[in-house]
Design an enzyme around this catalytic site. Structure first.
Site, PDB file in Angstrom:
ATOM      1  N   LYS A 193       3.785   6.216  -0.322  1.00  0.00           N
ATOM      2  CA  LYS A 193       2.969   6.799  -1.894  1.00  0.00           C
ATOM      3  C   LYS A 193       4.296   7.531  -2.181  1.00  0.00           C
ATOM      4  O   LYS A 193       4.169   7.942  -3.222  1.00  0.00           O
ATOM      5  CB  LYS A 193       1.560   7.399  -1.080  1.00  0.00           C
ATOM      6  CG  LYS A 193       0.847   6.059  -1.247  1.00  0.00           C
ATOM      7  CD  LYS A 193       0.477   5.054  -2.106  1.00  0.00           C
ATOM      8  CE  LYS A 193      -0.961   4.106  -2.485  1.00  0.00           C
ATOM      9  NZ  LYS A 193      -0.717   3.155  -3.323  1.00  0.00           N
ATOM     10  N   TYR A 209      -3.723   8.202   7.173  1.00  0.00           N
ATOM     11  CA  TYR A 209      -3.686   7.195   6.299  1.00  0.00           C
ATOM     12  C   TYR A 209      -1.493   7.016   6.577  1.00  0.00           C
ATOM     13  O   TYR A 209      -0.968   5.959   5.875  1.00  0.00           O
ATOM     14  CB  TYR A 209      -3.291   7.892   4.922  1.00  0.00           C
ATOM     15  CG  TYR A 209      -3.331   7.307   4.021  1.00  0.00           C
ATOM     16  CD1 TYR A 209      -3.788   6.557   3.364  1.00  0.00           C
ATOM     17  CD2 TYR A 209      -2.105   7.679   2.629  1.00  0.00           C
ATOM     18  CE1 TYR A 209      -3.634   6.099   1.718  1.00  0.00           C
ATOM     19  CE2 TYR A 209      -1.826   7.150   1.467  1.00  0.00           C
ATOM     20  CZ  TYR A 209      -2.643   6.387   1.737  1.00  0.00           C
ATOM     21  OH  TYR A 209      -2.842   5.638   0.599  1.00  0.00           O
ATOM     22  N   ILE A 238      -1.144  -2.727  -6.147  1.00  0.00           N
ATOM     23  CA  ILE A 238      -0.832  -3.519  -5.547  1.00  0.00           C
ATOM     24  C   ILE A 238      -0.391  -2.216  -3.863  1.00  0.00           C
ATOM     25  O   ILE A 238      -0.109  -0.949  -4.316  1.00  0.00           O
ATOM     26  CB  ILE A 238       0.293  -4.071  -6.600  1.00  0.00           C
ATOM     27  CG1 ILE A 238      -0.584  -5.196  -6.340  1.00  0.00           C
ATOM     28  CG2 ILE A 238       1.052  -4.969  -4.561  1.00  0.00           C
ATOM     29  CD1 ILE A 238       0.725  -6.069  -7.246  1.00  0.00           C
TER      30      ILE A 238
HETATM   31  O1  0WD Z   1      -9.318   5.596  -1.470  1.00  0.00           O
HETATM   32  C1  0WD Z   1      -9.016   3.511  -2.326  1.00  0.00           C
HETATM   33  N1  0WD Z   1      -9.502   2.866  -1.982  1.00  0.00           N
HETATM   34  C2  0WD Z   1      -7.613   4.331  -2.961  1.00  0.00           C
HETATM   35  C3  0WD Z   1      -6.702   3.443  -3.767  1.00  0.00           C
HETATM   36  C4  0WD Z   1      -7.060   6.234  -3.258  1.00  0.00           C
HETATM   37  C5  0WD Z   1      -6.301   5.986  -4.277  1.00  0.00           C
HETATM   38  C6  0WD Z   1      -5.432   5.036  -4.818  1.00  0.00           C
HETATM   39  N2  0WD Z   1      -5.088   3.950  -4.346  1.00  0.00           N
HETATM   40  C7  0WD Z   1      -4.512   2.362  -4.462  1.00  0.00           C
HETATM   41  C8  0WD Z   1      -3.679   1.212  -3.232  1.00  0.00           C
HETATM   42  O2  0WD Z   1      -3.114   1.978  -2.714  1.00  0.00           O
HETATM   43  C9  0WD Z   1      -3.646   0.361  -4.215  1.00  0.00           C
HETATM   44  O3  0WD Z   1      -2.328   0.819  -4.643  1.00  0.00           O
HETATM   45  O4  0WD Z   1      -5.217   2.082  -5.199  1.00  0.00           O
HETATM   46  C10 0WD Z   1      -4.529   0.697  -5.389  1.00  0.00           C
HETATM   47  C11 0WD Z   1      -5.717  -0.490  -5.545  1.00  0.00           C
HETATM   48  O5  0WD Z   1      -6.660  -0.780  -4.659  1.00  0.00           O
HETATM   49  P1  0WD Z   1      -8.233  -0.727  -3.933  1.00  0.00           P
HETATM   50  O6  0WD Z   1      -8.394  -1.109  -5.369  1.00  0.00           O
HETATM   51  O7  0WD Z   1      -8.373  -0.157  -3.555  1.00  0.00           O
HETATM   52  O8  0WD Z   1      -7.278  -1.896  -3.051  1.00  0.00           O
HETATM   53  P2  0WD Z   1      -7.775  -3.424  -2.871  1.00  0.00           P
HETATM   54  O9  0WD Z   1      -9.323  -3.802  -4.222  1.00  0.00           O
HETATM   55  O10 0WD Z   1      -8.158  -4.438  -1.725  1.00  0.00           O
HETATM   56  O11 0WD Z   1      -6.818  -4.295  -4.191  1.00  0.00           O
HETATM   57  C12 0WD Z   1      -5.607  -3.693  -3.457  1.00  0.00           C
HETATM   58  C13 0WD Z   1      -4.856  -5.579  -3.941  1.00  0.00           C
HETATM   59  C14 0WD Z   1      -5.001  -6.460  -2.842  1.00  0.00           C
HETATM   60  O12 0WD Z   1      -5.393  -6.915  -1.850  1.00  0.00           O
HETATM   61  P3  0WD Z   1      -6.180  -7.326  -1.157  1.00  0.00           P
HETATM   62  O13 0WD Z   1      -7.585  -6.999  -0.537  1.00  0.00           O
HETATM   63  O14 0WD Z   1      -6.404  -8.859  -0.971  1.00  0.00           O
HETATM   64  O15 0WD Z   1      -4.926  -6.583   0.005  1.00  0.00           O
HETATM   65  O16 0WD Z   1      -2.966  -5.448  -3.889  1.00  0.00           O
HETATM   66  C15 0WD Z   1      -2.745  -6.459  -4.459  1.00  0.00           C
HETATM   67  C16 0WD Z   1      -4.017  -7.843  -3.865  1.00  0.00           C
HETATM   68  O17 0WD Z   1      -5.047  -8.105  -4.492  1.00  0.00           O
HETATM   69  N3  0WD Z   1      -1.902  -7.654  -2.953  1.00  0.00           N
HETATM   70  C17 0WD Z   1      -0.909  -7.308  -3.794  1.00  0.00           C
HETATM   71  N4  0WD Z   1      -0.302  -8.340  -5.372  1.00  0.00           N
HETATM   72  C18 0WD Z   1       0.141  -8.814  -5.080  1.00  0.00           C
HETATM   73  N5  0WD Z   1       1.648  -9.347  -4.118  1.00  0.00           N
HETATM   74  C19 0WD Z   1       0.018  -7.934  -2.892  1.00  0.00           C
HETATM   75  C20 0WD Z   1       1.058  -8.915  -3.196  1.00  0.00           C
HETATM   76  N6  0WD Z   1       1.833  -8.863  -2.206  1.00  0.00           N
HETATM   77  N7  0WD Z   1      -0.252  -7.468  -2.026  1.00  0.00           N
HETATM   78  C21 0WD Z   1      -1.551  -6.338  -1.865  1.00  0.00           C
END
Ligand code: 0WD
Length: 258
Positions: free
Chosen positions: A161, A154, A91
């Site tokens: 982070k 970023y 998240i």
């Molecule tokens: O390049 C990347 N995509 C990277 C992501 C590289 C390295 C790390 N990450 C990390 C992100 O920072 C995050 O911590 O991986 C994690 C997952 O991110 P993701 O898979 O890239 O992104 P996404 O599919 O958007 O999932 C993040 C989700 C949110 O999705 P949306 O798109 O609706 O913002 O985090 C959740 C939500 O499902 N989220 C929450 N869940 C519960 N309560 C909340 C909240 N308040 N806010 C966001």
């Protein structure tokens, strides 16, 4: 059949769609025989995550916006009969304008929001769910190189982070006596909904593929499989760590001139 996680129950927070890193982790976990519980963030995501849960063969789908203490308490209540082995925290959130303008212009509200959702929530979720991990277990979160190096745009998310990675170490210290391990996977850049919010993200993808030792970007399934290692008994000696799954990008200093 692969069974590295047979007999284990994992709760995965942060599946928003098929491209979410959490979805790739859920796929790896199901392949290895784990029972999987998913959460979604409010009504807006409910239907989508329920459909994804069917595709994955996930057992339960529960609501939890991590910024709402009453929803975290309701989640604990809904899980009261469960024995959890693995908690995946995937998240993060920051205002889009904070991921495009100079870092020095970050607003106080934007700073606090990014830290609440992306770093503090690991602490609150761990505190809420650790009591359900009666036989020990594994908590893991997702981080990015922007915590320790400057990555263009970023910005405040890199600072959040850094707080997340420090929290991993303090939580690992607190929970070690209960045989609960806490680790982070630092994934290379992956095209997801969150990543698209970062200005010029496609340039980061191109830059990494050009420089990384493996000469390509990170496949979400590689993150999923490392999450299997950390969640399984194979990872039993690993806690308080940040493991890079990034095609090796983070080791590079200067690219050799052509
Ligand atoms: O390049 C990347 N995509 C990277 C992501 C590289 C390295 C790390 N990450 C990390 C992100 O920072 C995050 O911590 O991986 C994690 C997952 O991110 P993701 O898979 O890239 O992104 P996404 O599919 O958007 O999932 C993040 C989700 C949110 O999705 P949306 O798109 O609706 O913002 O985090 C959740 C939500 O499902 N989220 C929450 N869940 C519960 N309560 C909340 C909240 N308040 N806010 C966001």
């Amino acid at each position: 059949m692969a069974t590295l996680l047979a007999g284990k129950t994992a709760i995965i927070l942060g599946v928003a769609n098929k491209w979410s890193i959490a979805y790739a982790i859920a796929e790896s976990y199901r392949r290895e025989g784990a029972r999987v519980i998913l959460t979604y963030q409010g009504e807006r995501q409910k239907g989508t995550v329920e459909d994804l849960a069917k595709d994955l063969g996930a057992d339960r789908v529960l609501n939890c916006d991590v910024t709402k203490p009453e929803e975290l308490a309701a989640l604990v209540e809904a899980l009261s009969n469960e024995k959890l082995d693995i908690v995946v925290h995937s998240i993060a959130f920051a205002n889009r304008e904070d991921l495009s303008r100079p870092f020095i212009e970050t607003s106080r509200d934007g700073f606090l929001l990014a830290h609440e959702v992306s770093a503090y929530s690991l602490i609150s979720v761990s505190n809420a769910l650790a009591p359900l991990m009666a036989h020990g277990g594994s908590i893991l979160t997702l981080t990015y190189l922007g915590a320790v190096r400057v990555i263009p745009n970023y910005n405040v998310m890199g600072v959040a982070k850094a707080a997340l990675e420090a929290s991993v170490r303090y939580l690992a210290s607190d929970l070690g006596a209960k045989n609960i391990r806490v680790n982070a996977i630092s994934a290379g850049p992956i095209k997801t909904a969150s990543a698209r919010g970062i200005k010029d993200f496609s340039k980061v993808l191109d830059g990494v593929a050009a420089v990384a030792p493996l000469q390509r970007n990170t496949d979400p399934a590689e993150v999923g499989d490392t999450a299997v290692f950390l969640g399984s008994d194979l990872g039993r000696g690993v806690t308080g760590n940040v493991i890079y799954v990034d095609a090796g990008f983070q080791i590079m200093g200067l690219q050799a001139p052509e």
